[in-house]
Design a protein around this motif. Structure first.
Motif, PDB file in Angstrom:
ATOM      1  N   GLU A  64       0.620  -0.693  -0.117  1.00 34.34           N
ATOM      2  CA  GLU A  64       0.248   0.120  -0.062  1.00 34.34           C
ATOM      3  C   GLU A  64       1.092   0.985   0.266  1.00 34.34           C
ATOM      4  N   ARG A  66      -3.646   3.176  -2.822  1.00 38.57           N
ATOM      5  CA  ARG A  66      -5.103   3.122  -1.953  1.00 38.57           C
ATOM      6  C   ARG A  66      -5.817   3.456  -1.917  1.00 38.57           C
ATOM      7  N   SER A 114      -9.100   0.804  -2.818  1.00 38.91           N
ATOM      8  CA  SER A 114     -10.034   0.690  -0.830  1.00 38.91           C
ATOM      9  C   SER A 114     -11.075   0.622  -2.061  1.00 38.91           C
ATOM     10  N   GLN A 127      -9.858  -4.580  -3.671  1.00 36.75           N
ATOM     11  CA  GLN A 127     -10.622  -5.762  -2.221  1.00 36.75           C
ATOM     12  C   GLN A 127     -10.672  -6.918  -2.564  1.00 36.75           C
TER      13      GLN A 127
END
Ligand SMILES: NC(=O)c1ccc[n+]([C@@H]2O[C@H](COP(=O)([O-])OP(=O)(O)OC[C@H]3O[C@@H](n4cnc5c(N)ncnc54)[C@H](OP(=O)(O)O)[C@@H]3O)[C@@H](O)[C@H]2O)c1
Length: 255
Positions: free
Chosen positions: A193, A198, A202, A207
């Motif tokens: 990350e 980032r 998310s 995910q």
């Protein structure tokens, strides 16, 4: 035993030190006692990192370097050597990626990734090694590869080819330079990350990707500290031509 990972008295070059992994590598090597050469194309962020490091008592210099240009690499190393002495640790970290399906890639896309990741790594490693050999000094070169040097993913053809090349170059240079006391190893991170990714991680797609990592999380930059310090320091004195994967088990994800 206490000093096994100490870098006191060592001079370490980090390419691509302006942010992401490179800036963290510089902080980690500095905390272990190394004096630092921070290299990249944009000088301003390097100077800012230099200031932060100096405030914590670490000697650092910032040099402008385009890793894909031999003259630029040579000039930056000469300037650094004049100020600090011979560079005996090199972290070849500068990297670039383009995400496009193979059939959409232009020749320029291909060149821009290969020139930074593969040619750049070759030029930096070679110019550092040349100066070490001339000075009769041993050294450690760490090539920052990727799990994409071991396996493939869609839409990153030049990146995955370049990192596979870095893995093979690491072994070939280790073979040639062992006689000079120069060790060459690779550090192959999984998904780490950083500010740049980032937001993606998310998202729902990000995910889903994280769920495929056996440890079910992204790496953070600190997860690379152990492998970095091992490879940079004399703790790995009998290692050369190795590649250390730090990926939460991602390469072992189920087929
Ligand atoms: N983040 C991850 O999840 C991950 C995973 C596996 C491997 N890696 C590898 O780790 C390394 C660092 O990645 P990162 O995520 O920290 O990327 P990043 O934030 O995009 O940093 C790349 C750095 O390379 C420098 N750079 C690019 N082209 C250059 C050139 N021609 N000459 C000199 N410097 C150049 C950039 O600075 P300038 O633009 O100022 O030159 C920048 O500081 C890369 O080799 C990458 O492939 C990253």
């Amino acid at each position: 035993m206490d000093n096994l990972f100490s870098l006191a008295g060592r001079k370490a070059l980090v390419t691509g030190a302006a942010g992401g992994l490179g800036a963290h590598f510089a902080r980690t090597l500095g905390a272990a006692g190394a004096q630092l050469v921070l290299a990249g194309r944009r000088i301003e962020p390097l100077k800012q990192l230099q200031e932060v490091l100096e405030q914590s008592g670490v000697t650092a210099i910032a040099v402008s370097m385009d890793v894909s240009d031999r003259a630029s690499v040579g000039a930056a190393l000469d300037a650094a050597q004049q100020r600090l002495g011979v560079i005996d640790i090199a972290i070849c970290n500068a990297g670039a990626a383009i995400t496009k399906p193979a059939l959409k890639l232009s020749e320029q896309d291909w060149d821009s990734v290969i020139n930074v990741n593969l040619k750049g790594c070759w030029l930096v490693a070679t110019e550092v090694a040349r100066r070490l050999v001339d000075a009769g000094c041993p050294g450690s070169i760490v090539n920052v590869s990727s799990i994409l040097g071991h396996r493939v993913a869609g839409a990153v053809l030049p990146y995955t080819v370049s990192k596979a090349g870095v893995e093979q170059m690491t072994r070939a240079l280790a073979l040639e330079w062992a006689r000079h006391g120069i060790r060459v190893n690779a550090l192959a991170p999984g998904y780490i990350e950083t500010d740049l990714n980032r937001e993606f991680f998310s998202s729902e797609a990000g995910q889903t990707m994280i769920r495929r990592i056996p440890q079910r999380r992204l790496g953070n930059v600190q997860d690379l500290d152990g492998a970095l310090l091992l490879l940079a320091s004399d703790a790995s004195r009998y290692m050369t031509g190795s590649s250390i994967v730090v990926d939460g088990g991602h390469l072992q994800s189920t087929l």
